[in-house]
Design a protein around this motif. Structure first.
Motif, PDB file in Angstrom:
ATOM      1  N   THR A 140      17.781   4.828 -33.585  1.00  0.00           N
ATOM      2  CA  THR A 140      19.441   5.427 -33.549  1.00  0.00           C
ATOM      3  C   THR A 140      19.566   6.266 -32.093  1.00  0.00           C
ATOM      4  O   THR A 140      20.510   5.855 -31.222  1.00  0.00           O
ATOM      5  CB  THR A 140      19.747   6.549 -34.438  1.00  0.00           C
ATOM      6  OG1 THR A 140      19.383   5.887 -35.736  1.00  0.00           O
ATOM      7  CG2 THR A 140      21.160   6.494 -34.495  1.00  0.00           C
ATOM      8  N   LYS A 166       5.612  -1.086 -31.367  1.00  0.00           N
ATOM      9  CA  LYS A 166       4.786  -0.013 -31.674  1.00  0.00           C
ATOM     10  C   LYS A 166       3.135  -0.263 -31.459  1.00  0.00           C
ATOM     11  O   LYS A 166       2.449   0.497 -32.024  1.00  0.00           O
ATOM     12  CB  LYS A 166       4.758  -0.087 -33.473  1.00  0.00           C
ATOM     13  CG  LYS A 166       6.244   0.385 -33.685  1.00  0.00           C
ATOM     14  CD  LYS A 166       6.452   0.648 -35.371  1.00  0.00           C
ATOM     15  CE  LYS A 166       7.487   1.173 -35.837  1.00  0.00           C
ATOM     16  NZ  LYS A 166       7.836   1.229 -37.022  1.00  0.00           N
ATOM     17  N   LEU A 210      11.360   9.218 -30.935  1.00  0.00           N
ATOM     18  CA  LEU A 210      10.241   8.833 -31.949  1.00  0.00           C
ATOM     19  C   LEU A 210      10.357  10.047 -32.837  1.00  0.00           C
ATOM     20  O   LEU A 210      10.815  11.341 -32.629  1.00  0.00           O
ATOM     21  CB  LEU A 210       8.912   9.023 -31.410  1.00  0.00           C
ATOM     22  CG  LEU A 210       8.815   7.807 -30.333  1.00  0.00           C
ATOM     23  CD1 LEU A 210       7.293   8.262 -29.787  1.00  0.00           C
ATOM     24  CD2 LEU A 210       8.818   6.283 -30.849  1.00  0.00           C
ATOM     25  N   LYS A 250      17.726   6.394 -38.824  1.00  0.00           N
ATOM     26  CA  LYS A 250      17.931   4.925 -39.690  1.00  0.00           C
ATOM     27  C   LYS A 250      17.614   5.418 -41.114  1.00  0.00           C
ATOM     28  O   LYS A 250      18.385   4.489 -42.095  1.00  0.00           O
ATOM     29  CB  LYS A 250      16.831   4.130 -39.161  1.00  0.00           C
ATOM     30  CG  LYS A 250      16.780   3.479 -37.734  1.00  0.00           C
ATOM     31  CD  LYS A 250      15.542   2.617 -37.276  1.00  0.00           C
ATOM     32  CE  LYS A 250      16.155   1.155 -37.048  1.00  0.00           C
ATOM     33  NZ  LYS A 250      14.970   0.364 -36.527  1.00  0.00           N
TER      34      LYS A 250
HETATM   35  N1  LIG Z   1      19.966  11.251 -34.674  1.00  0.00           N
HETATM   36  C1  LIG Z   1      20.301  12.131 -33.973  1.00  0.00           C
HETATM   37  O1  LIG Z   1      21.277  12.621 -34.148  1.00  0.00           O
HETATM   38  C2  LIG Z   1      19.166  13.045 -33.414  1.00  0.00           C
HETATM   39  C3  LIG Z   1      17.856  12.520 -33.563  1.00  0.00           C
HETATM   40  N2  LIG Z   1      17.053  13.232 -32.647  1.00  0.00           N
HETATM   41  C4  LIG Z   1      15.511  12.990 -32.804  1.00  0.00           C
HETATM   42  O2  LIG Z   1      15.160  11.851 -32.003  1.00  0.00           O
HETATM   43  C5  LIG Z   1      13.955  11.427 -32.755  1.00  0.00           C
HETATM   44  C6  LIG Z   1      14.464   9.758 -33.129  1.00  0.00           C
HETATM   45  O3  LIG Z   1      15.645   9.868 -33.939  1.00  0.00           O
HETATM   46  P1  LIG Z   1      16.578   8.625 -34.535  1.00  0.00           P
HETATM   47  O4  LIG Z   1      16.774   7.822 -33.420  1.00  0.00           O
HETATM   48  O5  LIG Z   1      17.571   9.416 -35.093  1.00  0.00           O
HETATM   49  O6  LIG Z   1      15.618   7.932 -35.418  1.00  0.00           O
HETATM   50  P2  LIG Z   1      15.319   6.584 -35.904  1.00  0.00           P
HETATM   51  O7  LIG Z   1      14.797   6.599 -37.441  1.00  0.00           O
HETATM   52  O8  LIG Z   1      16.621   6.002 -35.695  1.00  0.00           O
HETATM   53  O9  LIG Z   1      14.443   5.913 -34.838  1.00  0.00           O
HETATM   54  C7  LIG Z   1      13.172   6.149 -34.750  1.00  0.00           C
HETATM   55  C8  LIG Z   1      12.693   5.219 -33.939  1.00  0.00           C
HETATM   56  O10 LIG Z   1      11.216   5.061 -33.630  1.00  0.00           O
HETATM   57  C9  LIG Z   1      10.355   4.128 -34.066  1.00  0.00           C
HETATM   58  N3  LIG Z   1       8.978   4.627 -34.409  1.00  0.00           N
HETATM   59  C10 LIG Z   1       8.427   5.231 -35.455  1.00  0.00           C
HETATM   60  N4  LIG Z   1       7.210   5.385 -35.263  1.00  0.00           N
HETATM   61  C11 LIG Z   1       6.793   4.782 -33.984  1.00  0.00           C
HETATM   62  C12 LIG Z   1       5.639   4.553 -33.289  1.00  0.00           C
HETATM   63  N5  LIG Z   1       4.436   5.245 -33.659  1.00  0.00           N
HETATM   64  N6  LIG Z   1       5.532   3.989 -31.998  1.00  0.00           N
HETATM   65  C13 LIG Z   1       6.796   3.237 -31.742  1.00  0.00           C
HETATM   66  N7  LIG Z   1       8.046   3.402 -32.231  1.00  0.00           N
HETATM   67  C14 LIG Z   1       8.072   4.210 -33.400  1.00  0.00           C
HETATM   68  C15 LIG Z   1      10.902   3.664 -35.306  1.00  0.00           C
HETATM   69  O11 LIG Z   1      10.616   2.208 -35.580  1.00  0.00           O
HETATM   70  P3  LIG Z   1      11.522   1.571 -37.024  1.00  0.00           P
HETATM   71  O12 LIG Z   1      12.597   1.090 -36.289  1.00  0.00           O
HETATM   72  O13 LIG Z   1      10.391   0.489 -36.914  1.00  0.00           O
HETATM   73  O14 LIG Z   1      11.637   2.245 -37.969  1.00  0.00           O
HETATM   74  C16 LIG Z   1      12.584   3.747 -34.912  1.00  0.00           C
HETATM   75  O15 LIG Z   1      12.931   2.478 -34.227  1.00  0.00           O
HETATM   76  C17 LIG Z   1      13.585  12.286 -33.906  1.00  0.00           C
HETATM   77  O16 LIG Z   1      12.744  12.898 -33.365  1.00  0.00           O
HETATM   78  C18 LIG Z   1      15.038  12.911 -34.216  1.00  0.00           C
HETATM   79  O17 LIG Z   1      14.621  14.094 -34.833  1.00  0.00           O
HETATM   80  C19 LIG Z   1      17.615  14.298 -31.964  1.00  0.00           C
HETATM   81  C20 LIG Z   1      18.725  14.637 -32.051  1.00  0.00           C
HETATM   82  C21 LIG Z   1      19.635  14.007 -32.654  1.00  0.00           C
END
Ligand SMILES: NC(=O)C1=CN([C@@H]2O[C@H](COP(=O)(O)OP(=O)(O)OC[C@H]3O[C@@H](n4cnc5c(N)ncnc54)[C@H](OP(=O)(O)O)[C@@H]3O)[C@@H](O)[C@H]2O)C=CC1
Ligand SMILES: CC(=O)N[C@@H](CCC(=O)OP(=O)(O)O)C(=O)O
Length: 303
Positions: free
Chosen positions: A13, A39, A58, A150
């Protein structure tokens, strides 16, 4: 000269929103991994090595692991993993001295979404001496469901979630340590967040009995003046007139945050911050921090 940027977690996201803000910029070259590699540790290690700056989008554990394979590449971490960690620079440019610190930092921890609104309201008041550091602050907030990434998006879009609910009601929300550290509080604040059944946008509120503040001198006008002074000239944070309806979705799609001081004008005051959890609360600030780190115009790619 272009800056090579790798967004680790680009398919998530926050990652997608950062990509959208960067992909048309002529001063940025995005390093992107395909679905099969995104990944894969070796592929990611190579992408880090090629990048001037990497942005981690992440989960916390994956972000900690990413740092171990990132080599010397400069990092902006959007997760909660490093916000109060030694050696990391807090990525909230609005705080005094922080733009200069971010500009030369190797590791920048991007501020959390609820933390952005909370600190934006607290810090001008603690710096001005209106709130003492041990003030028992009370914060509430509501976010759209994209704030949960997500998995929460899938739950809401499947129609399986309530229209509104409180969570983290045990006073354990992960943003509290950074709110204390950068909001200037020594006493743990009360913080009750909520989620609404809409995609994007949030408000955070700081509730104050202004007549009980030290010296009973902190009326509505003084609070508003402290906020206006603190954000004078800021490109994205503004102080609006109080109003009856405050829409958490009002600044969606932007990097703006609008503060307002609500209340009865004297004793009962609620300060409100409205921002986009995916904009100023995450991806927008990450791009703002990137701009500061690479010495380009701070609002490049942002509105
Ligand atoms: N959403 C929000 O409003 C906010 C989010 N954040 C922070 O930002 C970070 C990301 O959040 P968000 O985008 O919402 O989360 P999402 O779950 O939407 O996205 C996380 C992404 O990371 C991928 N991922 C997970 N593990 C790994 C790995 N080991 N290697 C590579 N890729 C990986 C996931 O893969 P897959 O697609 O396969 O699941 C996914 O695409 C978090 O720490 C969150 O707390 C911070 C501020 C606001
Ligand atoms: C609605 C919702 O669930 N929101 C998330 C906060 C999103 C965020 O800011 O996460 P970071 O700490 O990684 O920045 C939560 O409260 O856990």
């Amino acid at each position: 000269m272009t800056t090579a940027v790798f967004i680790d977690g680009e398919a998530g996201t926050t990652g997608l929103q950062i990509r959208d803000r960067l992909h048309d910029r002529s001063d940025i070259r995005l390093i992107q991994l395909g679905e099969a590699d995104r990944k894969d540790e070796d592929a990611r290690r190579e992408a880090f090595a090629e990048a001037d700056v990497a942005i981690l989008c992440l989960p916390d554990d994956a972000a900690r692991q990413a740092v171990t394979i990132a080599g010397d590449t400069r990092i902006i971490d959007a997760s909660t993993a490093h916000r109060v960690a030694p050696g990391w620079t807090y990525g909230m440019p609005e705080l005094p001295g922080q733009r200069a610190a971010i500009a030369k930092a190797r590791h920048v921890a991007n501020v959390g979404c609820f933390a952005t609104g909370s600190i934006a309201m607290l810090r001008p008041l603690t710096d001005a001496g209106i709130l003492p550091p041990d003030h028992p602050a009370v914060l509430t907030g509501v976010s759209g469901y994209t704030g949960g990434g997500k998995s929460l998006i899938a739950e809401h879009e499947a129609g399986q979630a309530p229209d509104f609910y409180l969570y983290a009601s045990g006073q354990s929300h992960k943003h509290v340590p950074e709110i204390m550290a950068y909001g200037g509080l020594t006493r743990r604040p009360l913080f009750q967040p909520a989620v609404g059944n809409y995609a994007q946008g949030m408000i955070v509120q700081l509730h104050l009995h202004a007549d009980l503040l030290p010296g009973n001198v902190a009326g509505y006008a003084r609070i508003e003046a402290a906020l206006r002074d603190f954000y004078a000239g800021d490109p994205f944070v503004s102080v609006a007139q109080s109003g009856d309806r405050i829409d958490p979705q009002a600044v969606n799609g932007t990097n703006r945050m609008v503060l307002s001081v609500q209340g009865n004008g004297t004793t009962h005051v609620t300060i409100v911050a409205a921002l986009d959890n995916l904009g100023k609360g995450a991806s927008g600030t990450a791009v703002q921090n990137l701009n500061i780190m690479i010495g380009t115009q701070e609002d490049a790619g942002l509105s």
